[in-house]
Design a protein around this motif. Sequence first.
Motif, PDB file in Angstrom:
ATOM      1  N   MET A 259       0.810  -1.196   0.000  1.00 32.17           N
ATOM      2  CA  MET A 259       0.000   0.000   0.000  1.00 32.17           C
ATOM      3  C   MET A 259       0.853   1.259   0.000  1.00 32.17           C
ATOM      4  SD  MET A 259      -3.235  -1.097   2.445  1.00 32.17           S
ATOM      5  CE  MET A 259      -3.834   0.563   2.497  1.00 32.17           C
ATOM      6  N   GLY A 260       2.098   1.123   0.257  1.00 29.39           N
ATOM      7  CA  GLY A 260       2.989   2.279   0.197  1.00 29.39           C
ATOM      8  C   GLY A 260       2.889   3.208   1.398  1.00 29.39           C
ATOM      9  N   VAL A 261       2.540   2.688   2.573  1.00 26.50           N
ATOM     10  CA  VAL A 261       2.465   3.522   3.774  1.00 26.50           C
ATOM     11  C   VAL A 261       3.496   3.043   4.783  1.00 26.50           C
ATOM     12  CG1 VAL A 261       0.026   4.110   3.476  1.00 26.50           C
ATOM     13  CG2 VAL A 261       0.634   2.073   4.752  1.00 26.50           C
ATOM     14  N   ASP A 262       3.997   3.988   5.590  1.00 22.57           N
ATOM     15  CA  ASP A 262       4.977   3.630   6.611  1.00 22.57           C
ATOM     16  C   ASP A 262       4.326   2.943   7.795  1.00 22.57           C
ATOM     17  OD1 ASP A 262       7.098   4.694   5.155  1.00 22.57           O
ATOM     18  OD2 ASP A 262       6.760   6.700   5.984  1.00 22.57           O
ATOM     19  N   THR A 263       3.141   3.411   8.170  1.00 23.31           N
ATOM     20  CA  THR A 263       2.415   2.858   9.301  1.00 23.31           C
ATOM     21  C   THR A 263       1.062   2.373   8.820  1.00 23.31           C
ATOM     22  OG1 THR A 263       3.491   4.450  10.760  1.00 23.31           O
ATOM     23  CG2 THR A 263       1.545   3.320  11.624  1.00 23.31           C
ATOM     24  N   LEU A 264       0.721   1.150   9.153  1.00 30.41           N
ATOM     25  CA  LEU A 264      -0.572   0.599   8.763  1.00 30.41           C
ATOM     26  C   LEU A 264      -1.575   0.866   9.885  1.00 30.41           C
ATOM     27  CD1 LEU A 264      -1.969  -1.051   6.531  1.00 30.41           C
ATOM     28  CD2 LEU A 264      -1.464  -3.085   7.864  1.00 30.41           C
TER      29      LEU A 264
ATOM     30  N   GLY B  39      -8.716  -0.745   2.388  1.00 28.37           N
ATOM     31  CA  GLY B  39      -8.275  -0.139   1.135  1.00 28.37           C
ATOM     32  C   GLY B  39      -8.518  -1.077  -0.039  1.00 28.37           C
ATOM     33  N   PRO B  40      -8.548  -0.536  -1.251  1.00 23.93           N
ATOM     34  CA  PRO B  40      -8.770  -1.380  -2.434  1.00 23.93           C
ATOM     35  C   PRO B  40      -7.615  -2.358  -2.640  1.00 23.93           C
ATOM     36  CG  PRO B  40      -8.159   0.849  -3.080  1.00 23.93           C
ATOM     37  CD  PRO B  40      -8.340   0.867  -1.602  1.00 23.93           C
ATOM     38  N   LEU B  41      -7.953  -3.547  -3.091  1.00 27.07           N
ATOM     39  CA  LEU B  41      -6.928  -4.561  -3.342  1.00 27.07           C
ATOM     40  C   LEU B  41      -6.266  -4.372  -4.695  1.00 27.07           C
ATOM     41  CD1 LEU B  41      -8.790  -7.697  -1.949  1.00 27.07           C
ATOM     42  CD2 LEU B  41      -7.028  -6.321  -0.828  1.00 27.07           C
ATOM     43  N   VAL B  42      -6.997  -3.794  -5.642  1.00 27.46           N
ATOM     44  CA  VAL B  42      -6.460  -3.519  -6.971  1.00 27.46           C
ATOM     45  C   VAL B  42      -6.785  -2.080  -7.330  1.00 27.46           C
ATOM     46  CG1 VAL B  42      -6.614  -5.910  -7.750  1.00 27.46           C
ATOM     47  CG2 VAL B  42      -8.531  -4.375  -8.093  1.00 27.46           C
ATOM     48  N   LYS B  43      -6.016  -1.502  -8.245  1.00 26.63           N
ATOM     49  CA  LYS B  43      -6.223  -0.106  -8.610  1.00 26.63           C
ATOM     50  C   LYS B  43      -7.485   0.096  -9.438  1.00 26.63           C
ATOM     51  CE  LYS B  43      -1.431   1.264  -8.455  1.00 26.63           C
ATOM     52  NZ  LYS B  43      -0.996   2.557  -8.088  1.00 26.63           N
TER      53      LYS B  43
END
Length: 74
Positions: free
Chosen positions: A1-6, A13-17
């Motif tokens: 997901m591109g986040v430092d903290t989940l 969040g969406p599984l695919v774009k």
Amino acid sequence: MGVDTLHYYDLYGPLVKHVDIDYSYEEAEKLVLASLAPLGEDYIKVARKGFAERWLDVYPPTENGRARTPRGGL
């Protein structure tokens, strides 16, 4: 997901774009009826009645807000 903290809200969040799936009306009807199977025949019977009696709009409204029909007008 591109986040430092989940975070907790990140779990949804969406599984695919992007998903590009088109179903015909007939295919969608079959999918709806199949998805109701675990709930029992009573649910399927009501859904079949709804499809048969046109409880839903199949064609999107036109610019004037009236629904299109296969004949081209109301």
